[in-house]
Design a protein around this motif. Structure first.
Motif, PDB file in Angstrom:
ATOM      1  N   GLY A 190       0.883  -1.342   0.114  1.00 34.82           N
ATOM      2  CA  GLY A 190       0.049  -0.003   0.097  1.00 34.82           C
ATOM      3  C   GLY A 190       1.048   1.324   0.140  1.00 34.82           C
ATOM      4  N   LEU A 217      -1.014   1.473   7.544  1.00 33.17           N
ATOM      5  CA  LEU A 217      -1.283   0.498   6.502  1.00 33.17           C
ATOM      6  C   LEU A 217      -0.235  -0.732   6.993  1.00 33.17           C
ATOM      7  N   MET A 222      -0.482  -4.757   5.391  1.00 34.86           N
ATOM      8  CA  MET A 222      -0.082  -4.268   4.089  1.00 34.86           C
ATOM      9  C   MET A 222       1.560  -4.181   4.262  1.00 34.86           C
ATOM     10  N   VAL A 254      -2.039  -1.183  -3.896  1.00 32.47           N
ATOM     11  CA  VAL A 254      -3.228  -0.161  -3.617  1.00 32.47           C
ATOM     12  C   VAL A 254      -2.624   1.120  -3.415  1.00 32.47           C
ATOM     13  N   LEU A 314     -10.112  -1.008   1.918  1.00 33.08           N
ATOM     14  CA  LEU A 314      -8.619  -1.691   1.605  1.00 33.08           C
ATOM     15  C   LEU A 314      -8.960  -3.059   0.891  1.00 33.08           C
TER      16      LEU A 314
END
Length: 323
Positions: A190, A217, A222, A254, A314
């Motif tokens: 991310g 994150l 992530m 992402v 997410l």
């Protein structure tokens, strides 16, 4: 939405006799601060430092007015309002920091400690504040304090280090419990982009590995992309690379950024931005000037407020990339 408020606050305050004895010495980026006696009038400057005493059952005499994500314009974010209501307290003095710290307003609250563990105060700011009351400053660099460090640093300044440690552990436990329902996030990368302006697409701005938006994150399962880690300068909370090097971000699953769909639709028409795979496939979370956008920069009270919503968004972004 998970809205399990921090009910530990009053209980922790009731057991504060077990906290460290005074005086206490707090090490920070500007040296050290000695706090001679347990503070009774707590003020804070910067972002969300007031949430630590609130979570511990202490109502500050003053703190910074919210300028982002404040839907009703009262200067309080919703999780702060809920905590004040829970404590049966009115809003204290709110400092307007739109043009920097209002030193006169801070001094008018007659504090005996000023919490600034997550802030961007300068040496000059620190020196001026220190003439008002002892200051708990950030441990390393401006705006690079994590939510864990914010809690630990500020709680130590209140003489409640063990309670702060307990708060960190309980938040971590709630995050871990919520994550069990989102295994698809594990190992995905991310990136939190700061600068995607259709008027100037010459560079890509991003929050660096030291910024707590990025670290949040990671809390949510992530990983930070290699290019972000390598381009992050020590002690800096943000970075920037030429858009011509956008291929560096091919491993980003992402993208989180601020903006709306109209803005994104215009951006993807740009031939350089179109080479950013995560953006091209729509694996983007767009945050607005609202509580969700605010809480992506996590704080002690906001994490519970947005946790489930953030995890869901997410997971949806990951699914769009795999669809």
């Amino acid at each position: 939405m998970l809205r399990v408020l921090m009910s530990i606050g009053v209980a922790l305050w009731a057991t504060s006799a077990a906290a460290q004895e005074f005086p206490v010495t707090i090490e920070h980026a500007f040296g050290q601060t000695v706090i001679e006696a347990r503070p009774t009038r707590v003020a804070s400057v910067g972002w969300a430092n007031h949430e630590v005493p609130l979570a511990l059952g202490i109502v500050p005499v003053g703190f910074a007015r919210a300028s982002w994500g404040d839907d009703d314009g009262d200067g309080l974010l919703p999780w702060v309002t809920e905590k004040l209501d829970e404590l049966g307290a009115q809003a204290p003095v709110l400092f307007d920091e739109g043009d920097g710290i209002d030193f006169e307003a801070v001094a008018s609250t007659n504090p005996d400690v000023i919490l600034a563990a997550y802030s961007g105060i300068s040496q000059s700011d620190y020196d001026t504040l220190s003439r008002i009351a002892p200051v708990v400053a950030y441990p390393d660099g401006a705006w690079t304090t994590t939510w864990r460090e914010m809690i630990r640093q500020n709680a130590a300044g209140l003489g409640m280090a063990s309670e702060g440690e307990a708060m960190v552990a309980q938040i971590e436990e709630r995050i871990a419990t919520a994550l069990q329902d989102y295994p698809q996030l594990a190992g995905k990368t991310g990136m939190f982009v700061t600068h995607l302006d259709i008027r100037d697409l010459s560079t890509i701005g991003f929050y660096a590995a030291a910024d707590q938006r990025v670290q949040f994150l990671e809390d949510l399962g992530m990983a930070t992309p290699r290019a972000v880690r390598e381009a992050s300068e020590a002690g800096k909370y943000s970075g920037r690379v030429s858009a011509e090097r956008i291929d560096l971000f091919n491993d980003v699953d992402v993208v989180v950024t601020y903006g709306d769909m109209a803005r994104l639709s215009e951006l993807v028409k740009n031939p350089l931005i179109a080479r950013f795979p995560a953006i091209a496939r729509g694996s983007v979370i767009l945050l607005a000037n609202d509580p969700m956008g605010t809480a992506a920069n996590p704080t002690p009270l906001s994490i519970d407020y947005v946790l489930e919503d953030y995890l869901t968004r997410l997971a949806d972004a990951v699914a769009r990339g795999e669809g």
